[in-house]
Design an enzyme around this catalytic site. Structure first.
Site, mmCIF file in Angstrom:
data_model
loop_
_atom_site.group_PDB
_atom_site.id
_atom_site.type_symbol
_atom_site.label_atom_id
_atom_site.label_comp_id
_atom_site.label_asym_id
_atom_site.label_seq_id
_atom_site.Cartn_x
_atom_site.Cartn_y
_atom_site.Cartn_z
ATOM 1 N N LYS A 1 -51.991 -3.757 -8.498
ATOM 2 C CA LYS A 1 -52.591 -3.952 -9.834
ATOM 3 C C LYS A 1 -52.290 -5.346 -10.356
ATOM 4 O O LYS A 1 -53.186 -6.061 -10.813
ATOM 5 C CB LYS A 1 -52.024 -2.922 -10.802
ATOM 6 N N ASN A 2 -51.008 -5.771 -10.285
ATOM 7 C CA ASN A 2 -50.634 -7.029 -10.938
ATOM 8 C C ASN A 2 -51.097 -8.261 -10.178
ATOM 9 O O ASN A 2 -51.108 -9.357 -10.732
ATOM 10 C CB ASN A 2 -49.137 -7.043 -11.226
ATOM 11 N N CYS B 1 -46.012 -4.740 -27.127
ATOM 12 C CA CYS B 1 -46.439 -3.410 -26.662
ATOM 13 C C CYS B 1 -45.205 -2.515 -26.684
ATOM 14 O O CYS B 1 -44.147 -2.904 -27.180
ATOM 15 C CB CYS B 1 -47.053 -3.510 -25.269
ATOM 16 N N ARG C 1 -43.046 -9.379 -25.891
ATOM 17 C CA ARG C 1 -43.866 -10.033 -24.865
ATOM 18 C C ARG C 1 -44.558 -11.313 -25.373
ATOM 19 O O ARG C 1 -45.775 -11.451 -25.366
ATOM 20 C CB ARG C 1 -44.880 -9.043 -24.310
ATOM 21 N N ASP D 1 -40.298 -2.623 -13.389
ATOM 22 C CA ASP D 1 -41.359 -1.600 -13.411
ATOM 23 C C ASP D 1 -40.931 -0.310 -12.731
ATOM 24 O O ASP D 1 -41.592 0.714 -12.885
ATOM 25 C CB ASP D 1 -42.626 -2.135 -12.728
ATOM 26 N N ARG E 1 -54.258 3.670 -15.899
ATOM 27 C CA ARG E 1 -54.423 2.203 -15.922
ATOM 28 C C ARG E 1 -53.877 1.566 -14.651
ATOM 29 O O ARG E 1 -54.317 0.503 -14.256
ATOM 30 C CB ARG E 1 -53.655 1.612 -17.111
HETATM 31 C C1 EPZ Z 1 -45.733 -8.936 -15.615
HETATM 32 O O1 EPZ Z 1 -45.693 -8.944 -17.028
HETATM 33 C C2 EPZ Z 1 -46.260 -7.568 -15.230
HETATM 34 N N1 EPZ Z 1 -47.611 -7.399 -15.761
HETATM 35 C C3 EPZ Z 1 -45.344 -6.475 -15.775
HETATM 36 O O2 EPZ Z 1 -45.825 -5.232 -15.279
HETATM 37 C C4 EPZ Z 1 -43.940 -6.689 -15.209
HETATM 38 O O3 EPZ Z 1 -43.065 -5.739 -15.790
HETATM 39 C C5 EPZ Z 1 -43.466 -8.106 -15.547
HETATM 40 O O4 EPZ Z 1 -44.410 -9.075 -15.057
HETATM 41 C C6 EPZ Z 1 -42.107 -8.422 -14.927
HETATM 42 O O5 EPZ Z 1 -42.194 -8.278 -13.527
HETATM 43 C C7 EPZ Z 1 -48.644 -7.976 -15.080
HETATM 44 O O6 EPZ Z 1 -48.444 -8.636 -14.077
HETATM 45 C C8 EPZ Z 1 -50.008 -7.742 -15.634
HETATM 46 P P1 EPZ Z 1 -42.969 -11.772 -17.719
HETATM 47 P P2 EPZ Z 1 -45.439 -10.364 -17.778
HETATM 48 O O7 EPZ Z 1 -43.744 -12.877 -18.342
HETATM 49 O O8 EPZ Z 1 -46.022 -11.459 -16.985
HETATM 50 C C9 EPZ Z 1 -40.336 -12.951 -21.470
HETATM 51 C C10 EPZ Z 1 -46.556 -3.034 -15.360
HETATM 52 O O9 EPZ Z 1 -45.994 -1.975 -15.675
HETATM 53 N N2 EPZ Z 1 -41.347 -13.993 -21.731
HETATM 54 O O10 EPZ Z 1 -42.399 -11.955 -16.340
HETATM 55 O O11 EPZ Z 1 -45.838 -10.192 -19.189
HETATM 56 C C11 EPZ Z 1 -40.873 -11.549 -21.666
HETATM 57 O O12 EPZ Z 1 -40.791 -11.163 -23.024
HETATM 58 C C12 EPZ Z 1 -46.338 -4.263 -16.210
HETATM 59 O O13 EPZ Z 1 -47.314 -3.200 -14.360
HETATM 60 C C13 EPZ Z 1 -41.116 -14.928 -22.734
HETATM 61 O O14 EPZ Z 1 -40.089 -14.893 -23.412
HETATM 62 O O15 EPZ Z 1 -43.837 -10.449 -17.698
HETATM 63 C C14 EPZ Z 1 -39.967 -10.731 -20.805
HETATM 64 O O16 EPZ Z 1 -38.772 -10.467 -21.514
HETATM 65 C C15 EPZ Z 1 -45.400 -4.005 -17.380
HETATM 66 N N3 EPZ Z 1 -42.041 -15.888 -22.953
HETATM 67 C C16 EPZ Z 1 -39.647 -11.665 -19.626
HETATM 68 O O17 EPZ Z 1 -39.978 -12.980 -20.089
HETATM 69 C C17 EPZ Z 1 -43.205 -15.966 -22.223
HETATM 70 O O18 EPZ Z 1 -44.022 -16.881 -22.465
HETATM 71 C C18 EPZ Z 1 -40.453 -11.397 -18.373
HETATM 72 O O19 EPZ Z 1 -41.819 -11.342 -18.734
HETATM 73 C C19 EPZ Z 1 -43.422 -15.004 -21.215
HETATM 74 C C20 EPZ Z 1 -42.471 -14.034 -20.978
#
Ligand code: EPZ
Length: 421
Positions: A22-23, A117, A122, A309, A401
């Protein structure tokens, strides 16, 4: 609203085949915009998020057609708007990848700010930091991010947080920037590598994906390509956990074992038998358990650490382990919403900020359960499969989803599960 009725206690046994990731799909489909012609993406999972992304691209003017073998042809040439509305983003937060893709291709993008969310705030500050570093003028006003650049220029960027989304979004924009971009402290998840491989198939030059320094030589003309995405390591991990939780014996086909090392190691530490192999055509992982698992501690970390995840499904599994398990959720600040539902089944879990103490109980008992997000849904599914008696699992649109044919695959393994519309 449909829900599942699950009669727990059946051992899962047999063979399951993992679908496309998915991702990876949610990043590669927007990335197809960067080519000046159509791309064909294969091995897509038939999940709601992919269908939503298809609709968003069509509403923007692209031609998107599904092809019989779970493939999709994306032709971006008809795109007539570079704006992604709040309604689109609220349907699918990953549509923010269109920021990098539209900016990289057209020099302009307007994306509604995605809200938080159920698992956390996020923010996308690192995405915006990257776009500004590439020379885009980024204005945030009225809940909309407007990014504009007459010419993007390669830059060296240091991510303050290891972020999958920011790493991928910056890669997409950097492909359209003149010169070299270096992303330091980049995320190393398998789907980051998959996006880089897709961009290189289109003629881009992305090196180092999978390490914490990615180098993009931008400004190259890109062309269409055909690309099959990787199998979903989170779906595979979910089935590994479900097999262990039901004391089952399951062969999981179409996996990349290196993507699953953290979950395999944790399951083996708890006493579960995990065997990797290949049948000459594809890799498989076999998960077998006959006894009550030992309690283990785990911390979620960026890849190759234990994936956030799978924290929720793993907690369900550990709720009946022998002993106490400490689970630390280091990635998202709110990823314990499934705990109250597990408690309703008899789990004994104490939360202290980002740490959950799971004191193993003899057994869970079926109950009415409400999913709050995709992986909470997976966690409650695991709990219902291992619980004694009947559970009703509601809000299963979250599960739809991200898991393709979930109840069909589980039923084929012996689960007693019924979707009630
Ligand atoms: C991706 O989310 C995945 N979603 C998430 O999967 C997954 O949990 C996550 O990566 C971590 O592996 C998709 O790929 C669509 P991050 P993403 O940016 O990219 C902080 C699922 O269940 N952060 O790596 O949003 C953030 O708040 C979903 O399939 C900032 O602070 O995750 C978090 O604490 C849920 N500033 C951490 O970094 C930013 O600009 C990691 O988030 C971006 C992120």
């Amino acid at each position: 609203m449909s829900h599942f009725i699950i009669n727990g206690g059946n051992r899962l046994e047999g063979v399951v085949t993992i679908s496309g990731a998915k991702n990876a799909a949610l990043a590669i489909i927007p990335a197809a915009i960067l080519a000046g012609e159509s791309c064909r993406i294969e091995n897509l999972p038939a999940i709601e998020d992919v269908r939503i992304l298809e609709q968003i691209l069509i509403r923007m003017g692209a031609t998107v057609e599904f092809t019989p073998d779970q493939g999709m042809r994306v032709d971006p040439r008809g795109i007539s708007t570079h704006s992604v509305t709040f309604e689109m983003v609220s349907l699918l937060r990953a549509s923010y990848y269109l920021l990098g893709a539209l900016l990289g291709r057209y020099g302009y993008a307007e994306i509604a700010l995605p809200g938080g969310c159920s698992i956390g705030q996020r923010p996308i500050d690192q995405h915006i930091k990257g776009m500004r570093a590439l020379g885009a003028e980024v204005v945030i006003k009225g809940g909309v991010v407007r990014a504009q650049a007459s010419k993007l220029k390669g830059a060296e960027i240091y991510l303050d947080v290891v972020s999958v989304g920011a790493t991928i979004n910056i890669m997409l924009a950097a492909v359209g920037a003149e010169g070299v971009t270096i992303i330091n402290n980049a995320a190393k998840e398998p789907h980051v590598v998959d996006v880089a491989n897709f961009l290189n198939m289109m003629g881009a030059s992305v090196r180092g994906a999978g390490t914490d320094v990615i180098r993009i030589a931008g400004g190259r003309k890109l062309h269409g390509c055909t690309y099959a995405i990787i199998p979903d390591q989170i779906e595979a991990g979910t089935f590994m956990i479900a097999a262990a939780a039901t004391r089952g014996d399951v062969v999981i086909n179409n996996v990349i074992p290196t993507h699953l090392e953290a979950i395999s190691a944790k399951l083996m530490e708890s006493g579960v038998r995990v065997i990797e192999g290949d049948d000459g055509r594809e890799f498989f992982i076999r998960v077998t358990s006959q006894s009550r698992p030992r309690a283990v501690n785990l911390k979620t970390l960026p890849y190759p650490g234990f994936p956030t995840d799978l924290q929720q499904p793993m907690m369900a599994f550990l709720s009946t382990a022998a002993g106490n398990s400490f689970i630390v959720e280091n990635i998202f600040e709110e990823r314990f919403n499934h705990v109250s539902e597990l408690r309703r089944m008899g789990a004994n879990i104490t939360i202290n900020q980002r740490t959950a103490l799971v004191e193993g109980v003899e057994a869970l008992s079926g109950a009415p359960l409400y999913a709050s997000d995709l992986r909470a849904g997976a966690s409650l599914m695991v709990a219902a499969l291992m619980g004694e008696g009947k559970s009703e699992l509601h809000n299963i649109h979250y599960i739809d989803r991200g898991y393709e044919f979930f109840e069909h695959k589980l039923r084929a393994l012996g689960a007693d599960i019924l979707r009630v519309e």
